[in-house]
Design a protein around this motif. Structure first.
Motif, short mmCIF file in Angstrom:
data_model
loop_
_atom_site.label_atom_id
_atom_site.label_comp_id
_atom_site.label_asym_id
_atom_site.label_seq_id
_atom_site.Cartn_x
_atom_site.Cartn_y
_atom_site.Cartn_z
N TYR A 198 0.83 -1.21 0.00
CA TYR A 198 0.00 0.00 0.00
C TYR A 198 0.87 1.25 0.00
O TYR A 198 1.89 1.32 0.68
CB TYR A 198 -0.94 0.04 1.22
N ASN A 199 0.44 2.22 -0.79
CA ASN A 199 1.01 3.57 -0.84
C ASN A 199 2.43 3.63 -1.39
O ASN A 199 3.14 4.60 -1.12
CB ASN A 199 0.95 4.24 0.54
N LEU A 200 2.85 2.64 -2.13
CA LEU A 200 4.11 2.78 -2.86
C LEU A 200 3.81 3.54 -4.15
O LEU A 200 2.86 3.22 -4.86
CB LEU A 200 4.71 1.42 -3.19
N ALA A 201 4.61 4.55 -4.45
CA ALA A 201 4.36 5.38 -5.63
C ALA A 201 5.66 5.67 -6.36
O ALA A 201 6.24 6.75 -6.23
CB ALA A 201 3.68 6.68 -5.23
N PRO A 202 6.15 4.71 -7.17
CA PRO A 202 7.37 4.97 -7.95
C PRO A 202 7.15 6.15 -8.88
O PRO A 202 6.06 6.31 -9.46
CB PRO A 202 7.54 3.67 -8.76
N PRO A 203 8.14 7.01 -9.06
CA PRO A 203 7.97 8.21 -9.88
C PRO A 203 7.69 7.93 -11.34
O PRO A 203 7.24 8.82 -12.06
CB PRO A 203 9.30 8.96 -9.70
N THR A 204 7.95 6.71 -11.79
CA THR A 204 7.68 6.38 -13.19
C THR A 204 6.27 5.84 -13.40
O THR A 204 5.87 5.60 -14.54
CB THR A 204 8.69 5.32 -13.68
N THR A 205 5.53 5.63 -12.32
CA THR A 205 4.20 5.03 -12.40
C THR A 205 3.13 6.10 -12.27
O THR A 205 3.12 6.85 -11.29
CB THR A 205 4.00 3.98 -11.30
N PRO A 206 2.21 6.22 -13.22
CA PRO A 206 1.16 7.23 -13.13
C PRO A 206 0.32 7.06 -11.87
O PRO A 206 -0.01 5.94 -11.48
CB PRO A 206 0.32 6.98 -14.39
N PHE A 207 -0.03 8.18 -11.23
CA PHE A 207 -0.85 8.15 -10.02
C PHE A 207 -1.96 9.17 -10.14
O PHE A 207 -1.72 10.34 -10.44
CB PHE A 207 0.01 8.47 -8.80
N GLY A 208 -3.18 8.73 -9.94
CA GLY A 208 -4.33 9.63 -10.03
C GLY A 208 -5.61 8.87 -9.80
O GLY A 208 -5.61 7.63 -9.74
N GLY A 209 -6.71 9.59 -9.63
CA GLY A 209 -7.95 8.96 -9.21
C GLY A 209 -9.01 8.84 -10.28
O GLY A 209 -8.83 9.24 -11.44
N ARG A 210 -10.14 8.31 -9.85
CA ARG A 210 -11.34 8.20 -10.66
C ARG A 210 -12.51 8.80 -9.87
O ARG A 210 -12.38 9.13 -8.71
CB ARG A 210 -11.63 6.74 -11.02
N LYS A 211 -13.62 8.95 -10.53
CA LYS A 211 -14.84 9.49 -9.90
C LYS A 211 -14.53 10.86 -9.27
O LYS A 211 -13.87 11.69 -9.91
CB LYS A 211 -15.42 8.48 -8.92
N LEU A 212 -14.92 11.11 -8.03
CA LEU A 212 -14.71 12.41 -7.42
C LEU A 212 -13.28 12.61 -6.91
O LEU A 212 -12.98 13.65 -6.33
CB LEU A 212 -15.69 12.62 -6.25
N SER A 213 -12.43 11.65 -7.14
CA SER A 213 -11.04 11.77 -6.69
C SER A 213 -10.14 12.41 -7.73
O SER A 213 -8.93 12.24 -7.71
CB SER A 213 -10.50 10.39 -6.29
N GLY A 214 -10.73 13.15 -8.64
CA GLY A 214 -9.92 13.94 -9.55
C GLY A 214 -9.75 13.33 -10.93
O GLY A 214 -10.24 12.25 -11.22
N PHE A 215 -9.03 14.08 -11.76
CA PHE A 215 -8.76 13.62 -13.12
C PHE A 215 -7.32 13.97 -13.44
O PHE A 215 -6.70 14.80 -12.79
CB PHE A 215 -9.72 14.26 -14.12
#
Length: 224
Positions: free
Chosen positions: A178-195
């Motif tokens: 959980y919550n690993l976010a490599p800088p090469t991997t796209p990160f973003g949400g769906r629905k009301l969590s943004g675009f």
């Protein structure tokens, strides 16, 4: 690992993380043991001076936000939610930390899906453990939210992991982490969590306008 990830998902940075995993859905066959281990590990959290390397939990960002999170906790209790551990009141801090905006972790067990603390984004150290019986129920309840930034699946069955991850309506989904976010991997949400996305080439594309330019190297053909 699932217990460790649940604590990281809820209590890292005092829960002030956009991808905070407030809702923790656990199969009923292991829920009791899961909750027991969560409580044991939560009791080991050390709240205090952020400059002390032994400290594992600091203060919230402001008095207003601390009061907002406290409001969610008090509201949940009034709505009938049951807390197996409630360390929200922090009163034993030595000066100057006694003036800090400290609020400790809380774990609710089996709050109703309609509970405010389940439906809204708390942005604080509040975990809600909910039991489920079938994979279909778990997926349906996980998706029954207007938010969709992040999710995770913990299982030893890799086929099930991919099957469930494919159905989860979240922009990022981890398997056994959980919550690993490599800088090469796209990160973003769906629905009301943004675009849009941050990180990876998708982030560059989001800030770019694509233009197509065709260059002819021969005479223009026409039937006329």
């Amino acid at each position: 690992n699932a217990v460790r990830a649940a604590l990281n998902a809820n209590f890292a940075c005092q829960g002030e993380v956009c991808s905070n995993g407030t809702r923790v859905l656990v199969h009923n066959s292991i829920k009791e043991e899961f909750v027991k281990k969560c409580v044991e590990m939560t009791k080991r959290i050390k709240i205090g001076d952020p400059m002390d390397e032994s400290t594992t939990f600091g203060a919230l960002i402001s008095a207003d936000h601390r009061d907002k999170v406290r409001g969610y906790i008090e509201g949940a209790l009034k709505e009938g939610c049951s807390a197996v551990i409630n360390l929200s009141e922090v009163s034993s801090m030595a000066a100057p930390f006694d003036e800090g905006y400290f609020l400790g972790p809380v774990i609710f067990v089996d709050p109703r899906d309609e509970a405010t603390v389940v439906r809204e984004e708390v942005f604080g150290p509040v975990m809600c453990v909910q039991g489920f019986d079938s994979e279909e129920e778990g997926v349906a309840r996980a998706n029954a939210t207007p938010f969709g930034l992040a999710a995770a699946v913990f299982t030893r069955d890799i086929q099930r992991a991919h099957r469930v991850a494919a159905q989860l309506e979240a922009g990022t989904c981890w398997i056994n982490e959980y919550n690993l976010a490599p800088p090469t991997t796209p990160f973003g949400g769906r629905k009301l969590s943004g675009f849009g996305k941050e990180c990876g080439p998708d982030a560059l594309n989001y800030y770019s306008q694509i233009k197509s330019v065709y260059v002819a190297m021969d005479d223009v053909w026409t039937p006329y």
